[in-house]
Design an enzyme around this catalytic site. Structure first.
Site, PDB file in Angstrom:
ATOM      1  N   ASP A   1       0.845  -1.200   0.000  1.00  0.00           N
ATOM      2  CA  ASP A   1       0.000   0.000   0.000  1.00  0.00           C
ATOM      3  C   ASP A   1       0.879   1.249   0.000  1.00  0.00           C
ATOM      4  O   ASP A   1       1.717   1.425   0.882  1.00  0.00           O
ATOM      5  CB  ASP A   1      -0.937  -0.004   1.215  1.00  0.00           C
ATOM      6  CG  ASP A   1      -2.131   0.914   1.018  1.00  0.00           C
ATOM      7  OD1 ASP A   1      -1.931   2.073   0.605  1.00  0.00           O
ATOM      8  OD2 ASP A   1      -3.263   0.475   1.273  1.00  0.00           O
TER       9      ASP A   1
ATOM     10  N   SER B   1      -7.162   4.423  -1.274  1.00  0.00           N
ATOM     11  CA  SER B   1      -6.959   2.973  -1.204  1.00  0.00           C
ATOM     12  C   SER B   1      -8.253   2.209  -1.463  1.00  0.00           C
ATOM     13  O   SER B   1      -8.221   1.080  -1.946  1.00  0.00           O
ATOM     14  CB  SER B   1      -6.415   2.580   0.172  1.00  0.00           C
ATOM     15  OG  SER B   1      -5.150   3.144   0.370  1.00  0.00           O
TER      16      SER B   1
ATOM     17  N   ASP C   1      -1.185  -0.073  -4.786  1.00  0.00           N
ATOM     18  CA  ASP C   1      -2.475   0.525  -5.145  1.00  0.00           C
ATOM     19  C   ASP C   1      -2.306   1.964  -5.636  1.00  0.00           C
ATOM     20  O   ASP C   1      -3.115   2.481  -6.380  1.00  0.00           O
ATOM     21  CB  ASP C   1      -3.464   0.440  -3.970  1.00  0.00           C
ATOM     22  CG  ASP C   1      -2.900   0.983  -2.661  1.00  0.00           C
ATOM     23  OD1 ASP C   1      -1.690   1.285  -2.590  1.00  0.00           O
ATOM     24  OD2 ASP C   1      -3.683   1.103  -1.696  1.00  0.00           O
TER      25      ASP C   1
HETATM   26 ZN   LIG Z   1      -3.521   2.668  -0.384  1.00  0.00          ZN
END
Ligand SMILES: [Zn+2]
Length: 468
Positions: A56, A105, A327
């Site tokens: 992430d 996200s 992402d």
């Molecule tokens: Zn994210």
């Protein structure tokens, strides 16, 4: 040119021609078809298991920095990350949002989990707020086992979009409820949930921990529980919110690798229909939001070890597809920043980051809690600070705010390492995609992030020897 020479040349040319023709024949009739078929067979074979991995907030500059950090740490200038050899392409990250063209996200995870783009904040629902079917739901319908292993709270945007539906990522208690309440074929959608976020499960209005336990799940609270309480159904909640940065983590809290290995051990038992596992290095993003380069490197290292465990499993197993991607990027991190001169060198320097024993977040909390500034800095930083650096922190400490103190300590690491940041939010560039194992060909090239979900559906729903 003499006649002998010409004759010799013709003889030579004929000889070469014969060899070439023979080589072409051999290649087209024997060598090429065999190798192409073998390669095709390996690449198009439907994988039994899928490990889908998200870093992430892991943009390319953070990967470059981590590789450099690792090389310095190992004293090995050619060291790579474990995913470097498996690069297959890039993916877009933008949402389908009436206002935004930079994703959060939630929208990014929805794209990858459902194959459909949506608005920022959306947890696997479309613009009309209708649920979008996810690959995890498809996996459960195909009787595959399912597992989520994350370093955020389990209710955070990425795991939420893969496992639940909600109009907003902020509704964390509803998301936690959904993990228990929504079933497929009489089963909870996710068999193994490991990460943080106890506060969203164990609440005054509802105790989901008790409910999961009653429903046959082992409840895990510490690293030791990963072995002593290991079972096919597990709910592991190791901290109240997201897990602390790996470098700050208390001993009882597992690493991402500990959780990954515990999940894989269970998933691989009585595994007749295959499994789908979501693995996320969630807090690379959190460190990016804080503009904390020490925290970012700590989380990249924790993430890499977990990815290595996943790749090792896949290499041994040979029936597992591993996809590794991000992402979006976070913080506008730059590898190199203002302040570089002919004296300092034109370089991003990992050495000061390696000298940190804890993150600036950790140090700032101690100082805000009343501990001596000099003691905290001296104990947790392995280089001699200048008078100016100490006075920066002293000045920040007058605010009494941990966040202000944190920024002043981070500034020291940024200046010494030449790390740059442009925002406390996300940035919108494309991110890399890596893939290993059967089925990886579909992930190659420059793809839209929805292609991830489309590919995963295709694999899960393909008629195969593993799935009904
Ligand atoms: Zn994210």
């Amino acid at each position: 040119m003499g006649s002998m020479n010409r004759k010799k040349r013709i003889f030579l040319m004929s000889g070469i021609l014969v060899v070439l023709v023979f080589a072409v024949l051999l290649t087209s009739h024997y060598v090429t078809p065999v190798s192409t078929n073998a390669a095709d067979k390996k690449q198009t074979k439907v994988p039994k298991n899928i490990i889908f991995i998200v870093g992430d907030g892991m943009g390319m500059p953070v990967i470059k920095a981590y590789r450099t950090f690792k090389q310095e740490k190992l004293g090995s200038p050619k060291a790579q990350t474990v995913w470097d050899p498996h690069l297959v392409g890039m993916q877009t990250t933008h949402p389908d949002d009436p206002r935004d063209n930079i994703t959060d996200s939630a929208a990014a995870a929805t794209a990858m989990a459902t194959g459909k783009k949506t608005y920022n904040d959306a947890i696997a629902v479309n613009q009309e707020k209708e649920p979008l079917r996810s690959v995890v739901e498809a996996a459960k319908e195909a009787q595959m086992k399912t597992a989520f292993v994350v370093s955020s709270d389990i209710t955070d945007a990425t795991p939420a979009a893969f496992g639940t539906h909600n109009v907003s990522r902020k509704n964390k208690e509803q998301i936690a409820n959904h993990f228990f309440d929504e079933k497929i074929g009489g089963e909870h959608k996710v068999d193994i949930l490991l990460g943080g976020g106890m506060q969203y499960f164990n609440r005054k209005d509802r105790d989901l921990v008790k409910e999961f336990k009653k429903s046959g799940y082992s409840i895990l609270r510490s690293k030791d529980d990963l072995t002593s309480q290991s079972s096919a159904k597990m709910l592991g909640l190791f901290q109240e919110d997201e897990l602390d940065r790996a470098i700050d983590r208390p001993k009882h809290v597992p690493t991402l690798k500990d959780m990954t290995q515990a999940a894989l051990t269970q998933l691989n038992q009585d595994n007749s229909h295959g499994f789908f596992m979501l693995l996320e290095g969630s807090t690379i993003d959190s460190a990016g939001h804080e503009n904390d380069v020490v925290g970012a490197m700590s989380e990249m290292e924790d993430f890499e070890k977990a990815v290595q465990a996943a790749l090792q499993f896949a290499k041994k197993d040979q029936e597992t597809l591993v996809v590794i991607t991000a992402d979006h990027a976070t913080g506008g991190f730059s590898f190199g920043a203002d302040g570089m001169t002919s004296e300092t060198g034109y370089k991003w320097d990992p050495a000061p980051i390696l000298a940190a024993k804890k993150t600036p977040v950790y140090m700032a909390k101690k100082i805000a809690g009343g501990q001596s500034i000099r003691d905290v800095l001296h104990t947790n930083i392995d280089f001699t600070l200048t008078k100016e650096e100490i006075s920066q922190v002293e000045k920040a400490a007058q605010s009494g705010e941990a966040s202000t103190i944190q920024l002043s300590i981070q500034h020291i690491f940024d200046q010494r390492s030449f790390s740059g940041w442009t925002t406390f939010a996300h940035t919108g560039e494309d991110v890399p995609v890596y893939a290993y194992g059967p089925g990886k060909a579909a992930f190659q090239g420059w793809i839209d992030n929805t292609k991830q979900g489309k590919n995963l559906f295709h694999i899960i729903e393909s008629p195969s020897t593993y799935r009904p």
